[in-house]
Design an enzyme around this catalytic site. Structure first.
Site, PDB file in Angstrom:
ATOM      1  N   MET A  30     -15.074 -27.517 -25.730  1.00 15.94           N
ATOM      2  CA  MET A  30     -14.055 -28.495 -26.318  1.00 15.94           C
ATOM      3  C   MET A  30     -13.579 -29.514 -25.721  1.00 15.94           C
ATOM      4  O   MET A  30     -12.319 -30.235 -26.044  1.00 15.94           O
ATOM      5  CB  MET A  30     -13.052 -27.679 -26.978  1.00 15.94           C
ATOM      6  CG  MET A  30     -13.411 -26.686 -27.911  1.00 15.94           C
ATOM      7  SD  MET A  30     -11.995 -26.059 -29.081  1.00 15.94           S
ATOM      8  CE  MET A  30     -11.004 -25.306 -28.025  1.00 15.94           C
ATOM      9  N   LEU A  33     -12.283 -31.350 -19.477  1.00 16.50           N
ATOM     10  CA  LEU A  33     -13.150 -30.631 -18.460  1.00 16.50           C
ATOM     11  C   LEU A  33     -12.281 -30.321 -17.259  1.00 16.50           C
ATOM     12  O   LEU A  33     -11.747 -31.045 -16.858  1.00 16.50           O
ATOM     13  CB  LEU A  33     -14.417 -31.184 -18.394  1.00 16.50           C
ATOM     14  CG  LEU A  33     -15.540 -31.598 -19.522  1.00 16.50           C
ATOM     15  CD1 LEU A  33     -16.748 -32.230 -19.023  1.00 16.50           C
ATOM     16  CD2 LEU A  33     -15.745 -30.102 -20.363  1.00 16.50           C
ATOM     17  N   GLU A  35     -12.938 -27.505 -13.572  1.00 11.18           N
ATOM     18  CA  GLU A  35     -14.125 -26.718 -12.653  1.00 11.18           C
ATOM     19  C   GLU A  35     -14.763 -25.293 -13.446  1.00 11.18           C
ATOM     20  O   GLU A  35     -15.741 -25.053 -13.019  1.00 11.18           O
ATOM     21  CB  GLU A  35     -13.339 -26.276 -11.484  1.00 11.18           C
ATOM     22  CG  GLU A  35     -13.322 -27.512 -10.545  1.00 11.18           C
ATOM     23  CD  GLU A  35     -12.473 -26.995  -9.347  1.00 11.18           C
ATOM     24  OE1 GLU A  35     -12.731 -25.992  -8.590  1.00 11.18           O
ATOM     25  OE2 GLU A  35     -11.391 -27.822  -9.128  1.00 11.18           O
ATOM     26  N   GLY A  36     -13.884 -24.817 -14.463  1.00  8.57           N
ATOM     27  CA  GLY A  36     -14.491 -23.725 -15.181  1.00  8.57           C
ATOM     28  C   GLY A  36     -15.680 -24.297 -15.844  1.00  8.57           C
ATOM     29  O   GLY A  36     -16.697 -23.396 -16.045  1.00  8.57           O
ATOM     30  N   HIS A  37     -15.605 -25.332 -16.517  1.00  9.19           N
ATOM     31  CA  HIS A  37     -16.577 -25.727 -17.465  1.00  9.19           C
ATOM     32  C   HIS A  37     -17.852 -26.102 -16.409  1.00  9.19           C
ATOM     33  O   HIS A  37     -18.835 -25.859 -16.784  1.00  9.19           O
ATOM     34  CB  HIS A  37     -16.242 -27.178 -18.109  1.00  9.19           C
ATOM     35  CG  HIS A  37     -14.976 -26.820 -19.244  1.00  9.19           C
ATOM     36  ND1 HIS A  37     -13.818 -27.336 -19.002  1.00  9.19           N
ATOM     37  CD2 HIS A  37     -15.273 -26.087 -20.478  1.00  9.19           C
ATOM     38  CE1 HIS A  37     -13.147 -27.071 -20.022  1.00  9.19           C
ATOM     39  NE2 HIS A  37     -13.993 -26.258 -21.013  1.00  9.19           N
ATOM     40  N   ASP A 150     -13.064 -16.452 -21.683  1.00  7.50           N
ATOM     41  CA  ASP A 150     -12.980 -16.065 -23.217  1.00  7.50           C
ATOM     42  C   ASP A 150     -13.611 -14.878 -23.576  1.00  7.50           C
ATOM     43  O   ASP A 150     -14.729 -15.034 -24.249  1.00  7.50           O
ATOM     44  CB  ASP A 150     -13.146 -17.310 -24.097  1.00  7.50           C
ATOM     45  CG  ASP A 150     -12.278 -18.576 -23.714  1.00  7.50           C
ATOM     46  OD1 ASP A 150     -11.334 -18.578 -23.911  1.00  7.50           O
ATOM     47  OD2 ASP A 150     -12.665 -19.392 -22.753  1.00  7.50           O
ATOM     48  N   LYS A 184      -8.416 -21.120 -14.577  1.00  9.28           N
ATOM     49  CA  LYS A 184      -8.252 -22.667 -15.105  1.00  9.28           C
ATOM     50  C   LYS A 184      -8.499 -22.807 -16.685  1.00  9.28           C
ATOM     51  O   LYS A 184      -9.076 -22.047 -17.092  1.00  9.28           O
ATOM     52  CB  LYS A 184      -9.439 -23.359 -14.391  1.00  9.28           C
ATOM     53  CG  LYS A 184      -9.299 -23.522 -12.906  1.00  9.28           C
ATOM     54  CD  LYS A 184      -9.784 -24.805 -12.505  1.00  9.28           C
ATOM     55  CE  LYS A 184      -9.680 -24.760 -11.061  1.00  9.28           C
ATOM     56  NZ  LYS A 184      -9.108 -26.057 -10.510  1.00  9.28           N
TER      57      LYS A 184
HETATM   58  P1  AMP Z   1     -13.328 -24.539 -24.002  1.00 12.65           P
HETATM   59  O1  AMP Z   1     -13.326 -25.861 -23.706  1.00 12.65           O
HETATM   60  O2  AMP Z   1     -12.062 -24.033 -23.667  1.00 12.65           O
HETATM   61  O3  AMP Z   1     -13.935 -24.083 -25.338  1.00 12.65           O
HETATM   62  O4  AMP Z   1     -14.545 -23.680 -23.094  1.00 12.65           O
HETATM   63  C1  AMP Z   1     -15.687 -24.160 -23.300  1.00 12.65           C
HETATM   64  C2  AMP Z   1     -16.390 -22.924 -22.308  1.00 12.65           C
HETATM   65  O5  AMP Z   1     -15.817 -22.684 -20.930  1.00 12.65           O
HETATM   66  C3  AMP Z   1     -16.117 -21.397 -22.682  1.00 12.65           C
HETATM   67  O6  AMP Z   1     -17.314 -20.659 -22.665  1.00 12.65           O
HETATM   68  C4  AMP Z   1     -15.088 -20.936 -21.966  1.00 12.65           C
HETATM   69  O7  AMP Z   1     -15.227 -19.559 -21.707  1.00 12.65           O
HETATM   70  C5  AMP Z   1     -15.517 -21.593 -20.542  1.00 12.65           C
HETATM   71  N1  AMP Z   1     -14.274 -21.502 -19.802  1.00 12.65           N
HETATM   72  C6  AMP Z   1     -13.177 -22.046 -19.808  1.00 12.65           C
HETATM   73  N2  AMP Z   1     -12.421 -21.774 -19.006  1.00 12.65           N
HETATM   74  C7  AMP Z   1     -13.173 -21.352 -17.974  1.00 12.65           C
HETATM   75  C8  AMP Z   1     -12.851 -20.739 -16.576  1.00 12.65           C
HETATM   76  N3  AMP Z   1     -11.613 -21.096 -15.964  1.00 12.65           N
HETATM   77  N4  AMP Z   1     -13.998 -20.086 -15.918  1.00 12.65           N
HETATM   78  C9  AMP Z   1     -15.266 -20.180 -16.361  1.00 12.65           C
HETATM   79  N5  AMP Z   1     -15.361 -20.479 -17.636  1.00 12.65           N
HETATM   80  C10 AMP Z   1     -14.360 -20.907 -18.330  1.00 12.65           C
END
Ligand code: AMP
Length: 284
Positions: A30, A33, A35-37, A150, A184
Site C-alpha cells: 500500500m 515504503l 525497509e520492511g517492504h 501481518d 517497521k
Molecule cells: P503494506 O504496505 O502495509 O500493505 O505492506 C505490504 C507488505 O509489506 C505486506 O506483505 C506486509 O506484511 C509487508 N511488511 C510491512 N511491514 C513489514 C516489516 N516491518 N517487515 C517485513 N515486511 C513488512
C-alpha cells in the site's frame, strides 16, 4: 523501472516478460515504503528475473471508521525507493481502474478471519482477498512475497492459494524492525513521541511470553506474562494477545504445529500489531 497506472499497460509488460521466459516475483504493497517492504523486494530480486511491485491503498480493506483518507502516501519517494531496490515494473492504479462497476461478487475469508485483527476489522480480510486475487491474476507471478508482520493476512492468503490452486508460491518474509525492536510500519508516523518510546515494549512483551512458553508450555500463563508487560509499560490499550496454532489460527495446538503469539495495541491515533512464530516442539 517502468511505471504504469493502467491494467492494459501492466498486462502488456507482463506479456513481454513472460514471452522472454522471465520468472516473475511480485510484491503487493500500500506504499509509503520502508525497509520492511524493501526486504520483500530484495528477496524477490534474488529469486526472480523480473520484479513487479504494486502500490495501491485498497479501499476494500478499510472499514467505514478506519484510516483510509489519512493513510500516508508519497508516491514520488516510493517510486525512487522502488527503483533503487531493483523493481522492474511499478503498478500504481487508481481506485476506479481496480474497481470499476463490477458484478458484486465478493470473496469471503473463512474462520481464520473471525479472530485477532478480524474481530475489530470486520470485512478487512475479504477486502485483502479481493485485491490480491485480482492482482495475482493480472501479474501472473511465480512467487509472491508477504511479510510475517501481518501474520493473519499471510495465513489467509496462504490458505486462498492452497484452497483455490493459484499457480504460485507464497514466501513468508521475516519482520524488519527498528534498532529498538519496534516492527517497521507505515503507520508508525502516527505515534506521539511518548507512544513511540513505549511501542518497542510490544516486542519485549511477546519475547517474554515466548520464553515462558518454551519453559513450560503454559498457554494461559504465557499470555498473562505478555499482557502484564504491556499493561505495565504502555499507555495504549490492548486489543488482543493470543497464542494460537498457525496457519489455522485456532486454539487447537497440536504436537507438530507452528504457533503464533500475536498482539495488537491501540494507541491514540493508531493500532500497532506484532507477533512471533515458532514450532511448538521448541523448548529449553
Ligand atoms: P503494506 O504496505 O502495509 O500493505 O505492506 C505490504 C507488505 O509489506 C505486506 O506483505 C506486509 O506484511 C509487508 N511488511 C510491512 N511491514 C513489514 C516489516 N516491518 N517487515 C517485513 N515486511 C513488512
Amino acid at each position: 523501472m517502468i511505471q504504469v497506472q493502467l491494467i492494459e499497460e501492466l498486462k502488456n509488460n507482463i506479456k513481454e516478460a513472460k514471452f522472454s521466459n522471465k520468472s516473475i516475483g511480485f510484491v503487493p504493497t500500500m506504499g509509503y515504503l520502508h525497509e520492511g517492504h524493501m526486504s520483500l523486494v530484495k528477496q524477490a530480486r534474488r529469486e526472480n528475473d523480473y520484479v513487479v511491485m504494486s502500490i495501491f491503498v485498497n479501499p476494500a480493506q478499510f472499514g467505514p471508521n478506519e484510516d483510509l483518507a489519512k493513510y500516508p502516501r508519497d508516491l514520488q519517494r516510493d517510486s525512487k525507493m522502488a527503483k533503487e531496490a531493483g523493481v522492474d515494473l511499478l503498478f500504481f492504479p487508481q481506485v476506479n481502474e481496480m474497481y470499476p462497476q463490477d458484478g458484486g461478487i465478493s470473496i469471503q475469508a473463512g474462520t481464520q478471519a473471525n479472530i485477532l485483527c478480524g474481530s475489530s476489522r470486520p470485512g478487512h480480510f475479504d477486502g485483502v482477498l479481493k485485491v490480491v486475487t485480482k492482482l495475482f491474476h493480472l501479474v501472473e507471478p511465480k512467487t509472491v512475497y508477504f511479510g510475517q508482520k501481518d501474520a493473519q493476512q499471510l495465513a489467509i492468503i496462504e490458505t486462498l492459494v492452497k484452497d483455490y490452486n493459484f499457480p504460485l508460491e507464497v514466501r513468508r518474509v521475516e519482520t524488519v524492525r527498528e534498532p529498538d525492536g519496534l516492527a517497521k510500519s507505515s503507520r508508525n508516523v502516527f505515534l506521539s513521541p511518548k507512544e513511540r518510546s513505549e511501542a518497542p515494549m510490544i516486542r519485549k512483551a511477546i519475547k517474554l511470553g515466548h520464553e515462558h512458553f518454551k519453559l513450560n508450555q503454559d498457554i494461559a500463563r504465557a499470555k498473562q506474562i505478555t499482557i502484564q508487560h504491556i499493561e505495565d509499560n504502555i499507555s495504549g490499550k490492548i486489543d488482543y494477545v493470543e497464542l494460537l496454532s498457525y496457519p489455522s489460527l485456532t486454539n487447537d495446538l497440536l504436537n507438530d504445529t507452528d504457533v503464533i503469539l500475536a498482539v495488537a495495541v491501540f494507541f491514540e491515533n493508531v493500532r500497532l500489531i506484532d507477533n512471533m512464530m515458532w514450532n511448538i516442539k521448541e523448548r529449553y
